[in-house]
Design a protein around this motif. Structure first.
Motif, PDB file in Angstrom:
ATOM      1  N   ARG A 126      45.044 -14.347  57.045  1.00 25.07           N
ATOM      2  CA  ARG A 126      45.423 -13.289  57.981  1.00 25.07           C
ATOM      3  C   ARG A 126      44.784 -12.060  57.715  1.00 25.07           C
ATOM      4  O   ARG A 126      44.364 -11.318  58.567  1.00 25.07           O
ATOM      5  CB  ARG A 126      46.993 -13.433  58.552  1.00 25.07           C
TER       6      ARG A 126
ATOM      7  N   ALA B  56      34.475  -3.616  59.830  1.00 27.04           N
ATOM      8  CA  ALA B  56      33.151  -3.868  60.669  1.00 27.04           C
ATOM      9  C   ALA B  56      32.892  -2.846  61.943  1.00 27.04           C
ATOM     10  O   ALA B  56      31.572  -2.578  62.163  1.00 27.04           O
ATOM     11  CB  ALA B  56      33.313  -5.464  61.236  1.00 27.04           C
ATOM     12  N   GLU B  57      34.149  -2.328  62.399  1.00 23.66           N
ATOM     13  CA  GLU B  57      33.947  -1.336  63.308  1.00 23.66           C
ATOM     14  C   GLU B  57      33.823   0.094  62.942  1.00 23.66           C
ATOM     15  O   GLU B  57      33.584   0.960  63.751  1.00 23.66           O
ATOM     16  CB  GLU B  57      35.203  -1.379  64.266  1.00 23.66           C
TER      17      GLU B  57
ATOM     18  N   LEU C   1      38.329  -7.506  57.424  1.00 25.87           N
ATOM     19  CA  LEU C   1      37.016  -7.738  57.815  1.00 25.87           C
ATOM     20  C   LEU C   1      36.728  -6.985  59.231  1.00 25.87           C
ATOM     21  O   LEU C   1      35.805  -6.376  59.346  1.00 25.87           O
ATOM     22  CB  LEU C   1      36.746  -9.193  57.852  1.00 25.87           C
ATOM     23  N   SER C   2      37.585  -7.439  60.189  1.00 24.13           N
ATOM     24  CA  SER C   2      37.342  -7.019  61.563  1.00 24.13           C
ATOM     25  C   SER C   2      37.566  -5.486  61.767  1.00 24.13           C
ATOM     26  O   SER C   2      36.454  -4.601  62.200  1.00 24.13           O
ATOM     27  CB  SER C   2      38.464  -7.649  62.519  1.00 24.13           C
ATOM     28  N   GLY C   3      38.512  -4.901  60.826  1.00 21.53           N
ATOM     29  CA  GLY C   3      38.561  -3.583  61.006  1.00 21.53           C
ATOM     30  C   GLY C   3      37.457  -2.797  60.309  1.00 21.53           C
ATOM     31  O   GLY C   3      37.014  -1.570  60.888  1.00 21.53           O
TER      32      GLY C   3
ATOM     33  N   ASP D  75      46.393  -2.258  57.797  1.00 19.95           N
ATOM     34  CA  ASP D  75      45.919  -1.217  58.885  1.00 19.95           C
ATOM     35  C   ASP D  75      45.891   0.207  58.297  1.00 19.95           C
ATOM     36  O   ASP D  75      44.982   0.915  58.557  1.00 19.95           O
ATOM     37  CB  ASP D  75      47.196  -1.297  59.717  1.00 19.95           C
TER      38      ASP D  75
ATOM     39  N   ASP E 280      41.150 -11.425  57.591  1.00 16.13           N
ATOM     40  CA  ASP E 280      40.594 -11.503  58.988  1.00 16.13           C
ATOM     41  C   ASP E 280      40.708  -9.982  59.464  1.00 16.13           C
ATOM     42  O   ASP E 280      39.917  -9.449  60.321  1.00 16.13           O
ATOM     43  CB  ASP E 280      41.228 -12.535  59.843  1.00 16.13           C
ATOM     44  N   ARG E 281      42.054  -9.506  59.415  1.00 14.52           N
ATOM     45  CA  ARG E 281      42.200  -8.214  59.706  1.00 14.52           C
ATOM     46  C   ARG E 281      41.375  -7.092  59.286  1.00 14.52           C
ATOM     47  O   ARG E 281      40.941  -6.409  60.116  1.00 14.52           O
ATOM     48  CB  ARG E 281      43.493  -7.936  59.686  1.00 14.52           C
TER      49      ARG E 281
ATOM     50  N   GLU F 149      31.543 -13.750  56.896  1.00 16.14           N
ATOM     51  CA  GLU F 149      32.360 -13.068  57.943  1.00 16.14           C
ATOM     52  C   GLU F 149      33.664 -14.082  58.105  1.00 16.14           C
ATOM     53  O   GLU F 149      34.571 -13.604  58.388  1.00 16.14           O
ATOM     54  CB  GLU F 149      31.691 -12.700  59.146  1.00 16.14           C
ATOM     55  N   ASP F 150      33.373 -15.225  57.782  1.00 13.43           N
ATOM     56  CA  ASP F 150      34.132 -16.374  58.162  1.00 13.43           C
ATOM     57  C   ASP F 150      35.236 -16.202  57.195  1.00 13.43           C
ATOM     58  O   ASP F 150      34.940 -16.930  56.087  1.00 13.43           O
ATOM     59  CB  ASP F 150      33.600 -17.992  58.401  1.00 13.43           C
TER      60      ASP F 150
END
Length: 393
Positions: free
Chosen positions: A291, A301-302, A297-299, A380, A294-295, A312-313
């Motif tokens: 969890r 990436a932007e 990597l997503s953050g 975050d 994933d948060r 990425e997985d």
């Protein structure tokens, strides 16, 4: 005990955001208490006396071997306490009778500890083959099938990368090794602390890992062996059944490989760390880290000017996330994270210089490595701070 209940057992997260667990994890209060109990209540050497303290210490030390061995499904093999994974790997490298023409296969993704001992054997005429990974640090099994020939004596691979977080298909590699008659060593320093690892499932001959990365004390590590096929690195007190001026008869089991007085309190502390992880459940530890990862990597990436390395997985990686920011040195990024928001990460080559050269990263990366005591709120905060730093480019 749930993951959310464990934070009270760690003091450092009360005032710092610790994200350098791939180097050394934090240590919970029950582990500290177990080590203090040894020093305060039954401090004695092990296997060397019949008085009450020696008997208690010896039994607890034996219990520690059993507990740690059981944790990795290794009851059928030999669990040896070492100072760290580095020493464990070197014990294997030094323990074989290497001959010119023997062949070793390893990879460019390895930590120096699972590369340098093998490269040094070239001085004895051993052939060392270093294979290259795919784009995100994952190997095609065909690469191993081509490299592991009938003449290969040993294959050494990290279960999970301390830079890219990638998890390698060790079970499938073990099958290839078995088919070719090669021994298989797995560096589990970054896997054993983070998800369930069972040597019976993997099928390896050796598993090496460190206690200080899995809530245990520094100066503790493990060499697990399916069979006692290597020579001891150190001879001395505790390793023998009989001694004459002509030679000696070695004992069997872990004592054969643990010459001298060991780190008794450290072994007891490591066993307590295993109990702590078992109380949480390694499946729960894995899901919690996924969890967080994933948060993160997503953050990342932007964010413009930020590059993330590795897959990425999250199902194919652990909570180790390496990244760079264009035109800013990784050391400067790590310093700014510490100064601005008390986030502690690692920067540089992470003891993987050949991998950094392979990736074309002269200055290395910034690495955030997560564990069970990290929270989504901290992730975050890391994303927000990296975005602020990247905006200055």
């Amino acid at each position: 005990m749930g993951i959310e209940d464990c934070l009270g057992d760690f003091q450092i997260p009360e005032y710092l955001h610790y994200m350098d667990s791939a180097a050394t994890s934090l240590i919970p209060e029950p582990v500290i208490a177990a080590m203090n109990e040894y020093d305060r209540q039954y401090r004695a050497s092990v296997g060397r006396g019949m008085h009450r303290l020696a008997r208690v210490a010896t039994q607890r030390y034996q219990d520690a071997h059993d507990k740690v061995g059981s944790f990795i499904g290794g009851k059928g093999g030999t669990t040896v306490f070492t100072r760290n994974a580095t020493e464990a790997i070197n014990m294997v490298a030094a323990g074989f009778d290497w001959k010119p023409g023997d062949r070793i296969v390893t990879t460019v993704v390895e930590h120096h500890s699972n590369l340098l001992p093998w490269l040094r054997l070239r001085q004895k005429g051993v052939e060392v083959v270093v294979i290259q990974p795919g784009e995100v640090g994952v190997f095609d099994l065909e690469t191993f099938k081509e490299a592991i020939t009938a003449g290969t004596k040993l294959v050494a691979v990290s279960h999970a990368s301390n830079v890219l977080g990638t998890v390698q298909p060790v079970r499938e590699i073990a099958d290839i090794c078995k088919a070719q008659g090669a021994y298989f060593l797995v560096d589990g320093a970054q896997s054993v602390p983070h998800f369930p690892v069972d040597v019976r499932h993997i099928g390896c001959d050796f598993l090496c890992f460190s206690g200080h990365k899995m809530l245990g004390p520094t100066g503790t590590g493990i060499l697990w062996m399916r069979d006692e096929i290597i020579s001891p690195l150190i001879l001395g007190g505790g390793t023998v059944e009989d001694v004459t001026t002509e030679g000696c008869t070695l004992t069997s089991g872990y004592r054969r490989f643990e010459g001298g007085t060991p780190n008794i309190s450290g072994a007891i502390g490591l066993a307590q760390a295993v109990k702590y992880l078992e109380s949480l459940g390694m499946g729960s530890v894995l899901r919690h880290e996924q969890r967080l990862t994933d948060r993160l990597l997503s953050g990342l990436a932007e964010i413009e000017n930020v590059t993330v390395y590795g897959p990425e997985d999250v199902k194919n990686r652990i909570g180790v996330v390496s990244f760079t920011i264009d035109k800013i040195h990784p050391h400067e990024i790590a310093y700014l994270l510490d100064e601005r928001t008390a986030i502690l990460v690692r920067s540089g080559d992470h003891c993987c210089i050949p991998l950094m050269k392979h990736l074309g990263l002269e200055n290395g990366t910034v690495r955030a490595s997560l564990y069970l005591y990290n929270t989504l709120e901290e992730i975050d905060l890391l994303i927000e701070t990296v975005e602020e730093i990247a905006s200055t480019v």
